[in-house]
Design a protein around this motif. Structure first.
Motif, PDB file in Angstrom:
ATOM      1  N   MET A   1       0.837  -1.185   0.000  1.00 34.97           N
ATOM      2  CA  MET A   1       0.000   0.000   0.000  1.00 34.97           C
ATOM      3  C   MET A   1       0.886   1.255   0.000  1.00 34.97           C
ATOM      4  O   MET A   1       1.957   1.254   0.566  1.00 34.97           O
ATOM      5  N   TYR A   2       0.364   2.326  -0.627  1.00 36.84           N
ATOM      6  CA  TYR A   2       1.133   3.552  -0.799  1.00 36.84           C
ATOM      7  C   TYR A   2       0.449   4.739  -0.129  1.00 36.84           C
ATOM      8  O   TYR A   2      -0.745   4.726   0.126  1.00 36.84           O
ATOM      9  N   PHE A   3       1.263   5.776   0.131  1.00 38.32           N
ATOM     10  CA  PHE A   3       0.674   7.040   0.565  1.00 38.32           C
ATOM     11  C   PHE A   3       1.143   8.142  -0.368  1.00 38.32           C
ATOM     12  O   PHE A   3       2.200   8.059  -0.989  1.00 38.32           O
ATOM     13  N   TYR A   4       0.304   9.150  -0.470  1.00 36.32           N
ATOM     14  CA  TYR A   4       0.628  10.335  -1.255  1.00 36.32           C
ATOM     15  C   TYR A   4       1.094  11.439  -0.314  1.00 36.32           C
ATOM     16  O   TYR A   4       0.525  11.625   0.766  1.00 36.32           O
ATOM     17  N   LYS A   5       2.106  12.175  -0.751  1.00 34.26           N
ATOM     18  CA  LYS A   5       2.523  13.373  -0.018  1.00 34.26           C
ATOM     19  C   LYS A   5       2.171  14.581  -0.878  1.00 34.26           C
ATOM     20  O   LYS A   5       2.693  14.739  -1.986  1.00 34.26           O
ATOM     21  N   PHE A   6       1.268  15.403  -0.357  1.00 35.40           N
ATOM     22  CA  PHE A   6       0.818  16.598  -1.069  1.00 35.40           C
ATOM     23  C   PHE A   6       1.334  17.847  -0.374  1.00 35.40           C
ATOM     24  O   PHE A   6       1.444  17.890   0.854  1.00 35.40           O
TER      25      PHE A   6
ATOM     26  N   LEU B   1      -3.180   8.050   2.620  1.00 32.59           N
ATOM     27  CA  LEU B   1      -3.113   6.775   1.904  1.00 32.59           C
ATOM     28  C   LEU B   1      -3.825   6.859   0.565  1.00 32.59           C
ATOM     29  O   LEU B   1      -4.839   7.554   0.421  1.00 32.59           O
ATOM     30  N   SER B   2      -3.297   6.120  -0.400  1.00 31.66           N
ATOM     31  CA  SER B   2      -3.846   6.155  -1.753  1.00 31.66           C
ATOM     32  C   SER B   2      -5.275   5.641  -1.816  1.00 31.66           C
ATOM     33  O   SER B   2      -6.044   6.047  -2.681  1.00 31.66           O
ATOM     34  N   HIS B   3      -5.664   4.761  -0.880  1.00 27.73           N
ATOM     35  CA  HIS B   3      -7.034   4.227  -0.921  1.00 27.73           C
ATOM     36  C   HIS B   3      -7.998   5.001  -0.025  1.00 27.73           C
ATOM     37  O   HIS B   3      -9.157   4.629   0.118  1.00 27.73           O
ATOM     38  N   ASP B   4      -7.524   6.111   0.600  1.00 27.96           N
ATOM     39  CA  ASP B   4      -8.423   6.976   1.365  1.00 27.96           C
ATOM     40  C   ASP B   4      -9.330   7.757   0.411  1.00 27.96           C
ATOM     41  O   ASP B   4      -9.000   7.948  -0.766  1.00 27.96           O
ATOM     42  N   THR B   5     -10.437   8.251   0.947  1.00 32.96           N
ATOM     43  CA  THR B   5     -11.363   9.032   0.129  1.00 32.96           C
ATOM     44  C   THR B   5     -11.030  10.526   0.214  1.00 32.96           C
ATOM     45  O   THR B   5     -10.291  10.963   1.096  1.00 32.96           O
TER      46      THR B   5
ATOM     47  N   LYS C   1       5.173  13.299  -3.737  1.00 36.43           N
ATOM     48  CA  LYS C   1       5.771  11.957  -3.720  1.00 36.43           C
ATOM     49  C   LYS C   1       4.695  10.898  -3.581  1.00 36.43           C
ATOM     50  O   LYS C   1       3.618  11.149  -3.029  1.00 36.43           O
ATOM     51  N   ILE C   2       5.031   9.699  -4.044  1.00 36.79           N
ATOM     52  CA  ILE C   2       4.238   8.500  -3.774  1.00 36.79           C
ATOM     53  C   ILE C   2       5.207   7.495  -3.161  1.00 36.79           C
ATOM     54  O   ILE C   2       6.170   7.089  -3.808  1.00 36.79           O
ATOM     55  N   ASN C   3       4.969   7.136  -1.901  1.00 39.19           N
ATOM     56  CA  ASN C   3       5.885   6.254  -1.177  1.00 39.19           C
ATOM     57  C   ASN C   3       5.126   5.090  -0.546  1.00 39.19           C
ATOM     58  O   ASN C   3       3.922   5.206  -0.275  1.00 39.19           O
ATOM     59  N   PRO C   4       5.835   3.970  -0.263  1.00 37.44           N
ATOM     60  CA  PRO C   4       5.183   2.871   0.454  1.00 37.44           C
ATOM     61  C   PRO C   4       4.766   3.306   1.857  1.00 37.44           C
ATOM     62  O   PRO C   4       5.454   4.095   2.505  1.00 37.44           O
ATOM     63  N   LYS C   5       3.619   2.820   2.295  1.00 39.00           N
ATOM     64  CA  LYS C   5       3.115   3.118   3.635  1.00 39.00           C
ATOM     65  C   LYS C   5       4.126   2.677   4.681  1.00 39.00           C
ATOM     66  O   LYS C   5       4.732   1.617   4.564  1.00 39.00           O
ATOM     67  N   GLN C   6       4.305   3.508   5.709  1.00 40.85           N
ATOM     68  CA  GLN C   6       5.224   3.177   6.801  1.00 40.85           C
ATOM     69  C   GLN C   6       4.442   2.538   7.947  1.00 40.85           C
ATOM     70  O   GLN C   6       3.403   3.052   8.358  1.00 40.85           O
ATOM     71  N   ASN C   7       4.953   1.420   8.453  1.00 43.18           N
ATOM     72  CA  ASN C   7       4.299   0.744   9.570  1.00 43.18           C
ATOM     73  C   ASN C   7       4.330   1.624  10.818  1.00 43.18           C
ATOM     74  O   ASN C   7       5.324   2.297  11.096  1.00 43.18           O
ATOM     75  N   GLY C   8       3.230   1.602  11.560  1.00 40.54           N
ATOM     76  CA  GLY C   8       3.151   2.362  12.800  1.00 40.54           C
ATOM     77  C   GLY C   8       2.811   3.823  12.621  1.00 40.54           C
ATOM     78  O   GLY C   8       2.707   4.557  13.602  1.00 40.54           O
ATOM     79  N   VAL C   9       2.636   4.279  11.378  1.00 47.54           N
ATOM     80  CA  VAL C   9       2.289   5.680  11.120  1.00 47.54           C
ATOM     81  C   VAL C   9       0.783   5.768  10.874  1.00 47.54           C
ATOM     82  O   VAL C   9       0.219   4.964  10.140  1.00 47.54           O
ATOM     83  N   GLU C  10       0.149   6.744  11.514  1.00 49.80           N
ATOM     84  CA  GLU C  10      -1.291   6.934  11.344  1.00 49.80           C
ATOM     85  C   GLU C  10      -1.539   7.978  10.260  1.00 49.80           C
ATOM     86  O   GLU C  10      -1.065   9.107  10.355  1.00 49.80           O
ATOM     87  N   TYR C  11      -2.262   7.571   9.229  1.00 50.35           N
ATOM     88  CA  TYR C  11      -2.619   8.459   8.121  1.00 50.35           C
ATOM     89  C   TYR C  11      -4.115   8.742   8.173  1.00 50.35           C
ATOM     90  O   TYR C  11      -4.865   7.926   8.686  1.00 50.35           O
ATOM     91  N   PRO C  12      -4.546   9.879   7.651  1.00 49.75           N
ATOM     92  CA  PRO C  12      -3.772  10.996   7.105  1.00 49.75           C
ATOM     93  C   PRO C  12      -3.158  11.831   8.222  1.00 49.75           C
ATOM     94  O   PRO C  12      -3.630  11.813   9.358  1.00 49.75           O
ATOM     95  N   ARG C  13      -2.135  12.579   7.855  1.00 48.27           N
ATOM     96  CA  ARG C  13      -1.466  13.432   8.838  1.00 48.27           C
ATOM     97  C   ARG C  13      -0.836  14.630   8.147  1.00 48.27           C
ATOM     98  O   ARG C  13      -0.531  14.600   6.947  1.00 48.27           O
ATOM     99  N   CYS C  14      -0.655  15.686   8.933  1.00 45.33           N
ATOM    100  CA  CYS C  14       0.048  16.876   8.467  1.00 45.33           C
ATOM    101  C   CYS C  14       1.472  16.779   8.985  1.00 45.33           C
ATOM    102  O   CYS C  14       1.686  16.662  10.192  1.00 45.33           O
ATOM    103  N   THR C  15       2.453  16.806   8.086  1.00 44.47           N
ATOM    104  CA  THR C  15       3.843  16.608   8.488  1.00 44.47           C
ATOM    105  C   THR C  15       4.674  17.894   8.470  1.00 44.47           C
ATOM    106  O   THR C  15       5.794  17.913   8.981  1.00 44.47           O
ATOM    107  N   TYR C  16       4.134  18.958   7.886  1.00 41.94           N
ATOM    108  CA  TYR C  16       4.902  20.205   7.790  1.00 41.94           C
ATOM    109  C   TYR C  16       3.909  21.355   7.747  1.00 41.94           C
ATOM    110  O   TYR C  16       2.912  21.309   7.021  1.00 41.94           O
TER     111      TYR C  16
END
Length: 198
Positions: free
Chosen positions: A1-6, A23-27, A129-144
């Protein structure tokens, strides 16, 4: 599974930036939720996402609620150069039913997020970016996060001026009622008497 960074920009506040990972499969409903909470908006207004081409031309609209209008409508001439108007015949979807990965067609996909159609706030979003999901990370999130929305722009916890106005009216009405004296009432009969004198 992947996540998008916008990355999210807002032209009305210089250097305003938010980075969102989702996450890519989120709505788009989840995207909407993390956006308004990380930006500092109330979240009680209508909003839409617009999937854009590389020149920010709107291609598809994803609305917060189903507007229920599938009619073919002729676009008025005045709307062609209006940044806030949209083609009424543009393909539309609803956020709850729209999965991000089904709308991301470009590695640098550009999206416009419009919040509050009466006092529009327009945010420009670009896929970084499109990156593989990181284990233990809760998505969606604001990182910056850089810069805050001014309260008068964000409409966050602002008092409703109508409430104060109505309170003033209520108080004024009571004062008027308390000061009313039937003896001061205008006598219509006196007008009739005056009229007879002429």
């Amino acid at each position: 599974m992947y996540f998008y960074k916008f990355r999210v920009y807002f032209d009305d506040v210089e250097d305003f930036v938010r980075d969102i990972e989702i996450l890519s499969h989120d709505t788009f409903a989840s995207f909407h939720d993390i956006l308004y909470s990380s930006i500092g908006l109330k979240g009680n207004e209508l909003a839409s996402f617009f999937i854009c081409d590389s020149k920010w031309n709107k291609q598809k609209e994803i609305t917060l609620i189903d507007m229920g209008d599938d009619r073919v409508v002729e676009t008025p001439e005045y709307a062609e150069n209006d940044d806030y108007s949209t083609d009424p015949n543009m393909p539309k979807s609803v956020m709850n039913d729209s999965v991000l990965k089904n709308f991301i067609t470009d590695p640098h996909q550009q999206i416009i997020y419009e919040y509050d159609f009466l006092k529009p706030k327009v945010f420009y979003i670009e896929l970084l970016k499109i990156n593989p999901k990181q284990n233990g990370v809760e998505y969606p999130r604001c990182t910056y996060k850089v810069k805050e929305m001014p309260p008068e722009v964000a409409s966050v916890n602002l008092p409703n001026p109508e409430d104060d106005f109505m309170d003033d009216l209520d108080d004024g009405g009571d004062e008027f009622q308390d000061g009313y004296n039937e003896e001061d009432a205008f006598d219509l009969g006196s007008i009739e008497d005056i009229g007879n004198d002429f």
